[in-house]
Write a protein that holds these residues in place. Sequence first.
Motif, PDB file in Angstrom:
ATOM      1  N   UNK A   1       0.817  -1.209   0.000  1.00  0.00           N
ATOM      2  CA  UNK A   1       0.000   0.000   0.000  1.00  0.00           C
ATOM      3  C   UNK A   1       0.854   1.265   0.000  1.00  0.00           C
ATOM      4  N   UNK A   2       2.106   1.130   0.406  1.00  0.00           N
ATOM      5  CA  UNK A   2       3.006   2.290   0.473  1.00  0.00           C
ATOM      6  C   UNK A   2       3.668   2.591  -0.866  1.00  0.00           C
ATOM      7  N   UNK A   3       3.499   1.724  -1.870  1.00  0.00           N
ATOM      8  CA  UNK A   3       4.206   1.877  -3.135  1.00  0.00           C
ATOM      9  C   UNK A   3       3.255   2.045  -4.306  1.00  0.00           C
ATOM     10  N   UNK A   4       3.729   2.762  -5.309  1.00  0.00           N
ATOM     11  CA  UNK A   4       3.010   2.850  -6.575  1.00  0.00           C
ATOM     12  C   UNK A   4       3.308   1.573  -7.376  1.00  0.00           C
ATOM     13  N   UNK A   5       2.518   1.288  -8.406  1.00  0.00           N
ATOM     14  CA  UNK A   5       2.831   0.138  -9.253  1.00  0.00           C
ATOM     15  C   UNK A   5       4.241   0.233  -9.861  1.00  0.00           C
ATOM     16  N   UNK A   6       4.678   1.430 -10.187  1.00  0.00           N
ATOM     17  CA  UNK A   6       6.018   1.613 -10.741  1.00  0.00           C
ATOM     18  C   UNK A   6       7.086   1.262  -9.710  1.00  0.00           C
ATOM     19  N   UNK A   7       6.864   1.629  -8.465  1.00  0.00           N
ATOM     20  CA  UNK A   7       7.820   1.304  -7.405  1.00  0.00           C
ATOM     21  C   UNK A   7       7.852  -0.199  -7.132  1.00  0.00           C
ATOM     22  N   UNK A   8       6.697  -0.864  -7.229  1.00  0.00           N
ATOM     23  CA  UNK A   8       6.664  -2.320  -7.074  1.00  0.00           C
ATOM     24  C   UNK A   8       7.478  -2.968  -8.187  1.00  0.00           C
ATOM     25  N   UNK A   9       7.354  -2.463  -9.407  1.00  0.00           N
ATOM     26  CA  UNK A   9       8.134  -2.995 -10.525  1.00  0.00           C
ATOM     27  C   UNK A   9       9.630  -2.807 -10.283  1.00  0.00           C
ATOM     28  N   UNK A  10      10.006  -1.666  -9.713  1.00  0.00           N
ATOM     29  CA  UNK A  10      11.414  -1.405  -9.401  1.00  0.00           C
ATOM     30  C   UNK A  10      11.902  -2.375  -8.319  1.00  0.00           C
ATOM     31  N   UNK A  11      11.097  -2.567  -7.275  1.00  0.00           N
ATOM     32  CA  UNK A  11      11.466  -3.531  -6.222  1.00  0.00           C
ATOM     33  C   UNK A  11      11.672  -4.919  -6.811  1.00  0.00           C
ATOM     34  N   UNK A  12      10.760  -5.333  -7.679  1.00  0.00           N
ATOM     35  CA  UNK A  12      10.866  -6.649  -8.303  1.00  0.00           C
ATOM     36  C   UNK A  12      12.166  -6.755  -9.083  1.00  0.00           C
TER      37      UNK A  12
END
Length: 161
Positions: free
Chosen positions: A128-139
């Motif tokens: 919930x703390x991340x945007x979809x773009x940030x989730x992609x970066x984490x991945x």
Amino acid sequence: MDEVKWLSNDEQVAWRAWLAVNAQLTSRMNRDLQAKNGLSLADYDVLVNLTDVPDRSLRMYELGDKLQWEKSRLSRQVMRMAARGLVERRECLDDRRGAFVDLTPAGLEAIRAAAPEHVTLIRQVMFDAFTPEEVAILTKLYDGVLERLEVKPVAADGSAA
């Protein structure tokens, strides 16, 4: 002997933050699963891996590889879970030294009961703390670390990416 390339201040801060997140999230997941569902995080990890395969059964060595656990740890965990009726250990007829771990109906019921609250916790504290773009970066970042550890990243569908 080559000189050690020490972590920069920023790298050290990032590393220690990762260690703290890992420790605190693991502890929180374990506490919540125990309190709400009577499962340990280790129980949940075994059950999830068994629900991820079509026949809900894995060879002991396959389960150990997926969990990155030593044989003795896995054996003890499976024995405890079998005593509670969550899994069943079944001898392999083709290989007398091998065994299967099968998910039982009680184990399936336990994971189905625990999963909604577990996923809610993960969503609240992480995604919930991340945007979809940030989730992609984490991945992408985590996949890079896994590659350097010589582990194949796992895709969302459970296959090797």
